[in-house]
Write a protein that holds these residues in place. Structure first.
Motif, PDB file in Angstrom:
ATOM      1  N   LYS A   1     -11.288  -9.792   3.283  1.00  0.00           N
ATOM      2  CA  LYS A   1     -12.177  -8.626   3.236  1.00  0.00           C
ATOM      3  C   LYS A   1     -12.084  -7.850   4.545  1.00  0.00           C
ATOM      4  O   LYS A   1     -11.311  -8.189   5.436  1.00  0.00           O
TER       5      LYS A   1
ATOM      6  N   SER B   1       0.848  -1.187   0.000  1.00  0.00           N
ATOM      7  CA  SER B   1       0.000   0.000   0.000  1.00  0.00           C
ATOM      8  C   SER B   1       0.887   1.243   0.000  1.00  0.00           C
ATOM      9  O   SER B   1       1.963   1.255   0.613  1.00  0.00           O
TER      10      SER B   1
ATOM     11  N   ASN C   1     -15.023  -3.961  -1.172  1.00  0.00           N
ATOM     12  CA  ASN C   1     -15.123  -3.593  -2.587  1.00  0.00           C
ATOM     13  C   ASN C   1     -13.930  -4.133  -3.385  1.00  0.00           C
ATOM     14  O   ASN C   1     -14.100  -4.713  -4.459  1.00  0.00           O
ATOM     15  N   THR C   2     -12.713  -3.932  -2.865  1.00  0.00           N
ATOM     16  CA  THR C   2     -11.548  -4.419  -3.596  1.00  0.00           C
ATOM     17  C   THR C   2     -11.511  -5.945  -3.611  1.00  0.00           C
ATOM     18  O   THR C   2     -11.001  -6.542  -4.556  1.00  0.00           O
TER      19      THR C   2
ATOM     20  N   TYR D   1     -10.312 -11.048 -10.500  1.00  0.00           N
ATOM     21  CA  TYR D   1      -9.027 -10.935 -11.183  1.00  0.00           C
ATOM     22  C   TYR D   1      -8.136 -12.156 -10.938  1.00  0.00           C
ATOM     23  O   TYR D   1      -7.391 -12.580 -11.823  1.00  0.00           O
TER      24      TYR D   1
ATOM     25  N   LYS E   1       1.678  -3.682 -12.304  1.00  0.00           N
ATOM     26  CA  LYS E   1       0.663  -4.732 -12.335  1.00  0.00           C
ATOM     27  C   LYS E   1       1.328  -6.079 -12.058  1.00  0.00           C
ATOM     28  O   LYS E   1       2.392  -6.375 -12.593  1.00  0.00           O
TER      29      LYS E   1
ATOM     30  N   GLY F   1      -7.836  -6.404   1.434  1.00  0.00           N
ATOM     31  CA  GLY F   1      -8.398  -5.106   1.067  1.00  0.00           C
ATOM     32  C   GLY F   1      -9.775  -4.920   1.648  1.00  0.00           C
ATOM     33  O   GLY F   1     -10.207  -5.645   2.546  1.00  0.00           O
ATOM     34  N   SER F   2     -10.477  -3.947   1.123  1.00  0.00           N
ATOM     35  CA  SER F   2     -11.845  -3.683   1.564  1.00  0.00           C
ATOM     36  C   SER F   2     -12.795  -4.686   0.918  1.00  0.00           C
ATOM     37  O   SER F   2     -12.408  -5.475   0.060  1.00  0.00           O
TER      38      SER F   2
ATOM     39  N   ARG G   1     -13.961  -7.939  -4.094  1.00  0.00           N
ATOM     40  CA  ARG G   1     -14.744  -8.402  -5.256  1.00  0.00           C
ATOM     41  C   ARG G   1     -13.897  -8.338  -6.530  1.00  0.00           C
ATOM     42  O   ARG G   1     -13.952  -9.237  -7.371  1.00  0.00           O
ATOM     43  N   TYR G   2     -13.106  -7.291  -6.649  1.00  0.00           N
ATOM     44  CA  TYR G   2     -12.197  -7.164  -7.791  1.00  0.00           C
ATOM     45  C   TYR G   2     -11.139  -8.264  -7.727  1.00  0.00           C
ATOM     46  O   TYR G   2     -10.849  -8.921  -8.739  1.00  0.00           O
ATOM     47  N   PHE G   3     -10.559  -8.464  -6.542  1.00  0.00           N
ATOM     48  CA  PHE G   3      -9.529  -9.502  -6.386  1.00  0.00           C
ATOM     49  C   PHE G   3     -10.080 -10.878  -6.748  1.00  0.00           C
ATOM     50  O   PHE G   3      -9.418 -11.672  -7.419  1.00  0.00           O
TER      51      PHE G   3
END
Length: 353
Positions: A188, A125, A170-171, A178, A156, A167-168, A173-175
Motif C-alpha cells: 500500500k 504502469s 485504494n488499489t 482479486y 488481464k 499500488g495505492s 483493497r482491490y488487489f
C-alpha cells in the motif's frame, strides 16, 4: 533451471552495462558485452521515458540507473542471495504489478523473482513502461536461459502462481480481493518521515534535502513529514533545503507549487515557505508535491510509540541516534538490496511459494 551463479553473473553484467549511465557522465565503455547492440538503443529509451512522463527528468532517470549499477555487483548479489536454496524452489510463474511513481520503481521485485529461480510476468504502469523491457532484453542476451522466463503484458493477468502488487491504498483493497486465492505480497501507500531533535547541523539538512526532493518527493522513500520539538525554529532547516532551490525551474513542479500554495492560502492555513517548498503543520503523512508536513512532539518516548504504532504507514525514518533501523540523513534514496520495501522479505516469500 539456470544456476544461481549464472543468474548472479547475468545481473552483474547488467549492472556493468548500467554503469555507463550516470548523472555526471554518459560514457560508452569498450569491454561491455553486447554494447554495440544495446547502448544507443538504451539512450533512445531514456529519451522516450522522459517524453512519456514529465516527472521522469533525465537526471532522475540517470539517478535511478546509477543507483542500480552500484547495487548490481557480483559481491552484492552474492550476499543478497546467500540464503536462497535452489533445491527447494520449483520455478513458479510470479506476476508483479508495478507502480510508476519513480523510474524503475519495481526493479527490485523483478530482480527478486528472477534471481530466486522463478519466471516473471510483468504488468507495468503506463507511467514507466519503456526502460524495464529493454533491460530485460539485455538480460536475455547475456543469459540465454532467461528467454521464456520474462513476459510483459498489458492484458488481464492470467496463468500465474503468486503475485507481488504495488499500488495505492485504494488499489490495494482491490488487489487483496482479486488475489485472495494466490500467495501474495500487496503493498500500500507509504511515506517516509524525519525526526528532528534540534541538534542537527546545516549539513544534516543539506543531506535531508536529497531525501525530500529526489524524484520530486514522489517516492515512498521520500521524506514528506517532519517531527520537530515544541517551539522549533525552522531557519536552519530552510537553509539546508536551499541547496535544492533550482527545482522550481521545473515547470511541472512549479505548477504544483503554485497550485498547492493557492489552495493553502485560500483555506487560510498557516504555512512557512521559501519560494520552492512549503511546510505546514498537519498530522497526515502524505504531503502534496512541493510541501512537507510537520508535527510537534513533547517527548521522545511518546514519539517512538507513535512511530511504532504507525509503522504500516511509514517506509523510512530519517534520524540521528534516535531509533533502531533509522536511516541516516541523505540516505533514503540509496537502499541496499536487502532493504526490502515495507519490511517484507521478498526472497523469503518467493522461497515458499
Amino acid at each position: 533451471m539456470i544456476s544461481i551463479q549464472n543468474r548472479i553473473t547475468a545481473f552483474a553484467k547488467l549492472g556493468h552495462f548500467l554503469s555507463q549511465f550516470s548523472i555526471d557522465n554518459i560514457n560508452k565503455i569498450d569491454n561491455i558485452e553486447h554494447n554495440d547492440l544495446f547502448f544507443d538503443g538504451f539512450l533512445h529509451q531514456i529519451k522516450i521515458a522522459q517524453e512519456n512522463n514529465s516527472w521522469f527528468t533525465k537526471d532522475n532517470i540517470l539517478f535511478s540507473l546509477q543507483s542500480w549499477s552500484k547495487s548490481l555487483t557480483e559481491s552484492n548479489l552474492t550476499e543478497f542471495t546467500k540464503n536462497i536454496n535452489s533445491d527447494t524452489i520449483s520455478g513458479k510463474k510470479v506476476a508483479i504489478i508495478l507502480a510508476g511513481n519513480v523510474p524503475l520503481v519495481g526493479f527490485h521485485d523483478f530482480l527478486s523473482v528472477l534471481i530466486s529461480g522463478h519466471s516473471v510476468l510483468v504488468k507495468q504502469s503506463s507511467n514507466d513502461k519503456h526502460i524495464l523491457p529493454f533491460l530485460a532484453k539485455y538480460l536475455e542476451y547475456v543469459e540465454e536461459d532467461f528467454k521464456g522466463k520474462i513476459t510483459f503484458t498489458e492484458e488481464k493477468l492470467s496463468n500465474f502462481d503468486a503475485v507481488i502488487a504495488t499500488g495505492s491504498d485504494n488499489t490495494a483493497r482491490y488487489f487483496e480481493y482479486y488475489f485472495k486465492d494466490k500467495p501474495n505480497i500487496i503493498r500500500k501507500s507509504r511515506n517516509s518521515v524525519a525526526v528532528i531533535t534540534g541538534k542537527e547541523t546545516e549539513e544534516d539538512f543539506v543531506k535531508l534535502s536529497d531525501d525530500v526532493f529526489q524524484y520530486f518527493g514522489l517516492g515512498c522513500r521520500s521524506v514528506s513529514k517532519l517531527y520537530v520539538p515544541k517551539d522549533y525554529n525552522f531557519d536552519t532547516f530552510f537553509t539546508g533545503m536551499y541547496a535544492k532551490k533550482d527545482i522550481i525551474n521545473n515547470a511541472k513542479y512549479a505548477n504544483n507549487y503554485d497550485y498547492n500554495k493557492a489552495v493553502y492560502l485560500m483555506s487560510e492555513f498557516d504555512l512557512l515557505e521559501n519560494g520552492f517548498l512549503m511546510i505546514k503543520e498537519d498530522e497526515s503523512y502524505s504531503s502534496p508535491i512541493a510541501s512537507v508536513f510537520y508535527e510537534y512532539y513533547d517527548n521522545e518516548i511518546d514519539l517512538k510509540i507513535k512511530l511504532h504504532q504507525d509503522r504500516e504507514k511509514i517506509q523510512c525514518i530519517v534520524a540521528k541516534d534516535f531509533i533502531e533501523n533509522e536511516v541516516a540523513f541523505g540516505q533514503t534514496q540509496h537502499p541496499k538490496l536487502n532493504d526490502f520495501a515495507d519490511g517484507v522479505n521478498t526472497l523469503e516469500f518467493l522461497s515458499k511459494i
